[in-house]
Design a protein around this motif. Structure first.
Motif, PDB file in Angstrom:
ATOM      1  N   GLY A   1    -125.079  37.409 -13.824  1.00 20.26           N
ATOM      2  CA  GLY A   1    -124.034  36.510 -14.297  1.00 20.26           C
ATOM      3  C   GLY A   1    -124.470  35.065 -14.150  1.00 20.26           C
ATOM      4  N   VAL A   2    -124.313  34.304 -15.217  1.00 19.40           N
ATOM      5  CA  VAL A   2    -124.719  32.897 -15.230  1.00 19.40           C
ATOM      6  C   VAL A   2    -123.501  31.989 -15.126  1.00 19.40           C
ATOM      7  CG1 VAL A   2    -125.810  31.097 -16.616  1.00 19.40           C
ATOM      8  CG2 VAL A   2    -126.789  33.406 -16.566  1.00 19.40           C
ATOM      9  N   SER A   3    -122.492  32.266 -15.956  1.00 18.88           N
ATOM     10  CA  SER A   3    -121.317  31.417 -15.998  1.00 18.88           C
ATOM     11  C   SER A   3    -120.206  32.149 -16.724  1.00 18.88           C
ATOM     12  CB  SER A   3    -121.636  30.101 -16.723  1.00 18.88           C
ATOM     13  OG  SER A   3    -120.529  29.223 -16.711  1.00 18.88           O
ATOM     14  N   ALA A   4    -118.985  31.690 -16.529  1.00 20.72           N
ATOM     15  CA  ALA A   4    -117.845  32.267 -17.238  1.00 20.72           C
ATOM     16  C   ALA A   4    -116.763  31.215 -17.383  1.00 20.72           C
ATOM     17  CB  ALA A   4    -117.304  33.498 -16.516  1.00 20.72           C
ATOM     18  N   ILE A   5    -115.877  31.457 -18.352  1.00 19.07           N
ATOM     19  CA  ILE A   5    -114.765  30.546 -18.574  1.00 19.07           C
ATOM     20  C   ILE A   5    -113.542  31.350 -18.979  1.00 19.07           C
ATOM     21  CG2 ILE A   5    -115.401  30.146 -20.998  1.00 19.07           C
ATOM     22  CD1 ILE A   5    -114.421  27.230 -20.603  1.00 19.07           C
ATOM     23  N   SER A   6    -112.403  30.945 -18.455  1.00 21.99           N
ATOM     24  CA  SER A   6    -111.144  31.552 -18.875  1.00 21.99           C
ATOM     25  C   SER A   6    -110.676  30.867 -20.147  1.00 21.99           C
ATOM     26  CB  SER A   6    -110.093  31.392 -17.780  1.00 21.99           C
ATOM     27  OG  SER A   6    -108.820  31.759 -18.270  1.00 21.99           O
ATOM     28  N   GLY A   7    -110.424  31.663 -21.183  1.00 19.54           N
ATOM     29  CA  GLY A   7    -110.048  31.079 -22.459  1.00 19.54           C
ATOM     30  C   GLY A   7    -108.747  30.311 -22.413  1.00 19.54           C
ATOM     31  N   SER A   8    -107.805  30.751 -21.594  1.00 18.31           N
ATOM     32  CA  SER A   8    -106.499  30.096 -21.545  1.00 18.31           C
ATOM     33  C   SER A   8    -106.474  28.926 -20.570  1.00 18.31           C
ATOM     34  CB  SER A   8    -105.415  31.108 -21.176  1.00 18.31           C
ATOM     35  OG  SER A   8    -105.755  31.767 -19.965  1.00 18.31           O
ATOM     36  N   SER A   9    -106.914  29.141 -19.340  1.00 18.43           N
ATOM     37  CA  SER A   9    -106.836  28.078 -18.344  1.00 18.43           C
ATOM     38  C   SER A   9    -108.002  27.100 -18.430  1.00 18.43           C
ATOM     39  CB  SER A   9    -106.790  28.668 -16.933  1.00 18.43           C
ATOM     40  OG  SER A   9    -108.032  29.260 -16.592  1.00 18.43           O
TER      41      SER A   9
ATOM     42  N   ILE B   1    -120.431  25.327 -19.176  1.00 15.20           N
ATOM     43  CA  ILE B   1    -119.787  26.221 -20.130  1.00 15.20           C
ATOM     44  C   ILE B   1    -118.540  25.542 -20.659  1.00 15.20           C
ATOM     45  CG2 ILE B   1    -118.392  27.424 -18.382  1.00 15.20           C
ATOM     46  CD1 ILE B   1    -118.926  30.031 -19.954  1.00 15.20           C
ATOM     47  N   SER B   2    -118.264  25.746 -21.937  1.00 12.80           N
ATOM     48  CA  SER B   2    -117.079  25.165 -22.553  1.00 12.80           C
ATOM     49  C   SER B   2    -116.618  26.081 -23.674  1.00 12.80           C
ATOM     50  CB  SER B   2    -117.377  23.765 -23.094  1.00 12.80           C
ATOM     51  OG  SER B   2    -118.368  23.810 -24.106  1.00 12.80           O
ATOM     52  N   ARG B   3    -115.383  25.832 -24.137  1.00 10.08           N
ATOM     53  CA  ARG B   3    -114.904  26.641 -25.241  1.00 10.08           C
ATOM     54  C   ARG B   3    -114.166  25.776 -26.241  1.00 10.08           C
ATOM     55  NH1 ARG B   3    -110.432  25.001 -22.218  1.00 10.08           N
ATOM     56  NH2 ARG B   3    -108.610  26.315 -22.459  1.00 10.08           N
ATOM     57  N   ASP B   4    -114.203  26.223 -27.488  1.00  8.89           N
ATOM     58  CA  ASP B   4    -113.460  25.596 -28.572  1.00  8.89           C
ATOM     59  C   ASP B   4    -112.569  26.697 -29.137  1.00  8.89           C
ATOM     60  OD1 ASP B   4    -112.521  24.581 -30.999  1.00  8.89           O
ATOM     61  OD2 ASP B   4    -114.336  23.408 -31.332  1.00  8.89           O
ATOM     62  N   ASN B   5    -111.330  26.711 -28.690  1.00  3.51           N
ATOM     63  CA  ASN B   5    -110.428  27.790 -29.111  1.00  3.51           C
ATOM     64  C   ASN B   5    -110.169  27.765 -30.617  1.00  3.51           C
ATOM     65  OD1 ASN B   5    -110.221  28.881 -26.535  1.00  3.51           O
ATOM     66  ND2 ASN B   5    -108.408  27.690 -26.017  1.00  3.51           N
ATOM     67  N   ALA B   6    -110.196  26.594 -31.213  1.00  8.67           N
ATOM     68  CA  ALA B   6    -109.974  26.498 -32.660  1.00  8.67           C
ATOM     69  C   ALA B   6    -111.095  27.189 -33.438  1.00  8.67           C
ATOM     70  CB  ALA B   6    -109.863  25.044 -33.079  1.00  8.67           C
ATOM     71  N   LYS B   7    -112.302  27.122 -32.883  1.00  9.57           N
ATOM     72  CA  LYS B   7    -113.452  27.754 -33.541  1.00  9.57           C
ATOM     73  C   LYS B   7    -113.726  29.146 -32.970  1.00  9.57           C
ATOM     74  CE  LYS B   7    -115.860  23.478 -34.760  1.00  9.57           C
ATOM     75  NZ  LYS B   7    -117.116  22.692 -34.644  1.00  9.57           N
ATOM     76  N   ASN B   8    -112.927  29.529 -31.960  1.00  7.72           N
ATOM     77  CA  ASN B   8    -113.116  30.841 -31.330  1.00  7.72           C
ATOM     78  C   ASN B   8    -114.549  31.015 -30.838  1.00  7.72           C
ATOM     79  OD1 ASN B   8    -111.252  32.894 -30.650  1.00  7.72           O
ATOM     80  ND2 ASN B   8    -112.155  34.312 -32.123  1.00  7.72           N
ATOM     81  N   THR B   9    -115.062  29.966 -30.221  1.00  6.94           N
ATOM     82  CA  THR B   9    -116.458  29.917 -29.812  1.00  6.94           C
ATOM     83  C   THR B   9    -116.574  29.362 -28.395  1.00  6.94           C
ATOM     84  OG1 THR B   9    -117.197  29.606 -32.093  1.00  6.94           O
ATOM     85  CG2 THR B   9    -118.740  28.958 -30.361  1.00  6.94           C
ATOM     86  N   VAL B  10    -117.499  29.928 -27.646  1.00 11.85           N
ATOM     87  CA  VAL B  10    -117.833  29.440 -26.307  1.00 11.85           C
ATOM     88  C   VAL B  10    -119.278  28.957 -26.321  1.00 11.85           C
ATOM     89  CG1 VAL B  10    -118.224  30.149 -23.914  1.00 11.85           C
ATOM     90  CG2 VAL B  10    -116.155  30.854 -25.095  1.00 11.85           C
ATOM     91  N   TYR B  11    -119.528  27.883 -25.594  1.00  7.93           N
ATOM     92  CA  TYR B  11    -120.849  27.276 -25.550  1.00  7.93           C
ATOM     93  C   TYR B  11    -121.405  27.296 -24.126  1.00  7.93           C
ATOM     94  CZ  TYR B  11    -119.059  25.419 -29.944  1.00  7.93           C
ATOM     95  OH  TYR B  11    -118.511  25.301 -31.193  1.00  7.93           O
TER      96      TYR B  11
END
Length: 131
Positions: A47-55, A70-80
């Motif tokens: 495991g390297v990293s994780a992100i909760s999509g909601s919080s 790690i980051s997420r763009d919920n509008a694009k449904n994509t995690v970076y």
């Protein structure tokens, strides 16, 4: 059809940067925890990293803290996964994975790095870091 597709891998010199993307289809990342893992031949998936999509709460392995974000763009449904100051030991196949968020952040803290927790997996993208 549920699908996770990684992209952004490649060859980079030590000290350089890469950004990996994990694009989801067939489900909404907002309701999931998305993790990044890496695996070398003959070794266990790490495991390297994780992100909760909601919080938006993030989690990191000690080996990448301060270098990876790690980051997420919920509008694009994509995690970076932004990877800076890359080291040769970061060379690996990187996978993104997802499990539905039905637990709180304190439980995610304990579980995010365990591969069996995850329901969906991408096909992986190779990152090679040269000296």
């Amino acid at each position: 059809q549920v699908q996770l597709v990684e992209s952004g891998g490649g060859l980079m010199q030590s000290g350089g940067s890469l950004r990996l993307s994990c694009a989801a289809s067939g489900f909404t990342l907002y309701y999931y925890v998305i993790g990044w893992f890496r695996q070398d031949p003959g070794k266990e998936r790490e495991g390297v990293s994780a992100i909760s999509g909601s919080s938006g709460t993030t989690f990191y392995a000690d080996s990448v803290k301060g270098r990876f974000t790690i980051s997420r763009d919920n509008a694009k449904n994509t995690v970076y996964l932004q990877m800076n100051n890359l080291k040769p030991e970061d060379t690996s196949v990187y996978y993104c994975a997802a499990f539905r968020r039905i637990i709180g952040d304190s439980e995610i803290q304990e579980l995010w790095s365990f591969p069996p927790q995850y329901e969906y997996w991408g096909q992986g993208t190779l990152v090679t870091v040269s000296e």
